[in-house]
Design a protein around this motif. Structure first.
Motif, PDB file in Angstrom:
ATOM      1  N   ARG A 155      51.295  67.915   5.267  1.00  0.00           N
ATOM      2  CA  ARG A 155      52.063  69.104   5.020  1.00  0.00           C
ATOM      3  C   ARG A 155      51.190  70.135   5.711  1.00  0.00           C
ATOM      4  NH1 ARG A 155      49.486  69.132  -0.744  1.00  0.00           N
ATOM      5  NH2 ARG A 155      47.824  71.115  -0.264  1.00  0.00           N
ATOM      6  N   PHE A 156      50.161  69.786   6.447  1.00  0.00           N
ATOM      7  CA  PHE A 156      49.375  70.714   7.408  1.00  0.00           C
ATOM      8  C   PHE A 156      49.716  70.450   8.934  1.00  0.00           C
ATOM      9  CE2 PHE A 156      47.000  70.093   3.599  1.00  0.00           C
ATOM     10  CZ  PHE A 156      46.905  71.227   2.950  1.00  0.00           C
ATOM     11  N   GLY A 157      49.428  71.205   9.761  1.00  0.00           N
ATOM     12  CA  GLY A 157      49.754  70.799  11.159  1.00  0.00           C
ATOM     13  C   GLY A 157      49.069  72.049  11.952  1.00  0.00           C
ATOM     14  N   LEU A 158      47.565  71.966  11.845  1.00  0.00           N
ATOM     15  CA  LEU A 158      46.906  72.836  12.672  1.00  0.00           C
ATOM     16  C   LEU A 158      46.727  72.291  14.043  1.00  0.00           C
ATOM     17  CD1 LEU A 158      45.162  75.387  13.103  1.00  0.00           C
ATOM     18  CD2 LEU A 158      43.286  74.175  12.230  1.00  0.00           C
ATOM     19  N   GLY A 159      46.191  71.058  14.149  1.00  0.00           N
ATOM     20  CA  GLY A 159      45.968  70.547  15.366  1.00  0.00           C
ATOM     21  C   GLY A 159      45.827  68.997  15.237  1.00  0.00           C
ATOM     22  N   GLY A 160      45.923  68.390  16.355  1.00  0.00           N
ATOM     23  CA  GLY A 160      45.991  66.882  16.410  1.00  0.00           C
ATOM     24  C   GLY A 160      45.390  66.384  17.801  1.00  0.00           C
ATOM     25  N   ALA A 161      44.960  65.479  17.897  1.00  0.00           N
ATOM     26  CA  ALA A 161      44.562  64.748  19.044  1.00  0.00           C
ATOM     27  C   ALA A 161      44.847  63.300  19.360  1.00  0.00           C
ATOM     28  CB  ALA A 161      42.813  64.916  19.211  1.00  0.00           C
ATOM     29  N   ILE A 162      44.945  63.138  20.580  1.00  0.00           N
ATOM     30  CA  ILE A 162      45.149  61.669  21.043  1.00  0.00           C
ATOM     31  C   ILE A 162      44.192  61.263  22.164  1.00  0.00           C
ATOM     32  CG2 ILE A 162      47.117  60.267  22.221  1.00  0.00           C
ATOM     33  CD1 ILE A 162      49.036  62.103  21.310  1.00  0.00           C
ATOM     34  N   PHE A 163      43.930  59.947  21.814  1.00  0.00           N
ATOM     35  CA  PHE A 163      42.813  59.565  22.985  1.00  0.00           C
ATOM     36  C   PHE A 163      43.408  58.323  23.556  1.00  0.00           C
ATOM     37  CE2 PHE A 163      40.321  62.146  20.054  1.00  0.00           C
ATOM     38  CZ  PHE A 163      39.498  62.684  20.901  1.00  0.00           C
ATOM     39  N   SER A 164      43.712  58.094  24.926  1.00  0.00           N
ATOM     40  CA  SER A 164      44.331  57.154  25.405  1.00  0.00           C
ATOM     41  C   SER A 164      43.982  56.902  26.700  1.00  0.00           C
ATOM     42  CB  SER A 164      45.889  57.311  25.349  1.00  0.00           C
ATOM     43  OG  SER A 164      46.341  56.603  26.256  1.00  0.00           O
ATOM     44  N   ARG A 165      44.085  55.754  27.239  1.00  0.00           N
ATOM     45  CA  ARG A 165      43.724  55.723  28.853  1.00  0.00           C
ATOM     46  C   ARG A 165      45.248  56.182  29.726  1.00  0.00           C
ATOM     47  NH1 ARG A 165      40.562  50.463  27.616  1.00  0.00           N
ATOM     48  NH2 ARG A 165      38.701  51.141  27.767  1.00  0.00           N
ATOM     49  N   ASP A 166      46.224  55.996  28.742  1.00  0.00           N
ATOM     50  CA  ASP A 166      47.349  56.382  29.609  1.00  0.00           C
ATOM     51  C   ASP A 166      47.856  57.764  29.402  1.00  0.00           C
ATOM     52  OD1 ASP A 166      50.060  56.771  30.134  1.00  0.00           O
ATOM     53  OD2 ASP A 166      50.570  54.593  29.292  1.00  0.00           O
ATOM     54  N   ILE A 167      47.176  58.688  30.193  1.00  0.00           N
ATOM     55  CA  ILE A 167      47.414  60.021  30.306  1.00  0.00           C
ATOM     56  C   ILE A 167      48.804  60.461  30.085  1.00  0.00           C
ATOM     57  CG2 ILE A 167      46.802  62.393  31.289  1.00  0.00           C
ATOM     58  CD1 ILE A 167      44.419  60.868  29.983  1.00  0.00           C
ATOM     59  N   GLU A 168      49.832  59.971  30.772  1.00  0.00           N
ATOM     60  CA  GLU A 168      51.218  60.336  30.696  1.00  0.00           C
ATOM     61  C   GLU A 168      51.736  60.157  29.499  1.00  0.00           C
ATOM     62  OE1 GLU A 168      53.699  59.232  34.099  1.00  0.00           O
ATOM     63  OE2 GLU A 168      52.163  59.556  35.521  1.00  0.00           O
ATOM     64  N   ARG A 169      51.493  59.079  28.969  1.00  0.00           N
ATOM     65  CA  ARG A 169      52.267  58.730  27.579  1.00  0.00           C
ATOM     66  C   ARG A 169      51.501  59.509  26.486  1.00  0.00           C
ATOM     67  NH1 ARG A 169      51.636  54.697  23.307  1.00  0.00           N
ATOM     68  NH2 ARG A 169      53.342  54.285  22.430  1.00  0.00           N
ATOM     69  N   ALA A 170      50.279  59.780  26.649  1.00  0.00           N
ATOM     70  CA  ALA A 170      49.538  60.604  25.579  1.00  0.00           C
ATOM     71  C   ALA A 170      50.211  62.032  25.609  1.00  0.00           C
ATOM     72  CB  ALA A 170      48.040  60.520  25.569  1.00  0.00           C
ATOM     73  N   THR A 171      50.137  62.533  26.871  1.00  0.00           N
ATOM     74  CA  THR A 171      50.653  63.848  27.035  1.00  0.00           C
ATOM     75  C   THR A 171      52.104  63.916  26.423  1.00  0.00           C
ATOM     76  OG1 THR A 171      49.303  64.202  28.995  1.00  0.00           O
ATOM     77  CG2 THR A 171      51.151  65.706  28.753  1.00  0.00           C
ATOM     78  N   ALA A 172      53.122  62.931  26.764  1.00  0.00           N
ATOM     79  CA  ALA A 172      54.432  63.035  26.194  1.00  0.00           C
ATOM     80  C   ALA A 172      54.373  62.896  24.832  1.00  0.00           C
ATOM     81  CB  ALA A 172      55.220  61.887  26.966  1.00  0.00           C
TER      82      ALA A 172
END
Length: 75
Positions: free
Chosen positions: A4-21
Motif C-alpha cells: 500500500r506504500f509507494g515511495l521508492g523502488g530499485a532494480i538491480f540488473s545487467r540489462d539496463i534497457e529492460r530494467a529502465t523499462a
C-alpha cells in the motif's frame, strides 16, 4: 506493487534497457532507481504515491507545490 506504500523502488540488473523499462512502466512508486539505492537529489523531484505521501519536493515539481496558480479570463 502489492504494497500500500509507494515511495521508492530499485532494480538491480545487467540489462539496463529492460530494467529502465520496468522502472518506467511497471513500478508503482514515486521514484524508481536502476542499479542504485533509493536516494534524493535536489535536481529531481522526490515523493511517494499511495500511502507514502502526496506531492513532490525538490526540483521544479517541488517548487510548484509552493505556488498558487491563478487563472484570469478576459472576454
Amino acid at each position: 506493487n502489492e504494497s500500500r506504500f509507494g515511495l521508492g523502488g530499485a532494480i538491480f540488473s545487467r540489462d539496463i534497457e529492460r530494467a529502465t523499462a520496468l522502472a518506467r512502466d511497471r513500478f508503482d512508486a514515486g521514484a524508481c532507481f536502476v542499479n542504485t539505492f533509493v536516494r534524493s537529489d535536489a535536481r529531481m523531484p522526490f515523493g511517494g504515491i499511495k500511502e507514502s505521501g502526496y506531492g513532490r519536493e525538490l526540483g521544479i515539481a517541488g517548487i510548484r507545490e509552493f505556488v498558487n496558480i491563478k487563472s484570469v479570463l478576459v472576454a
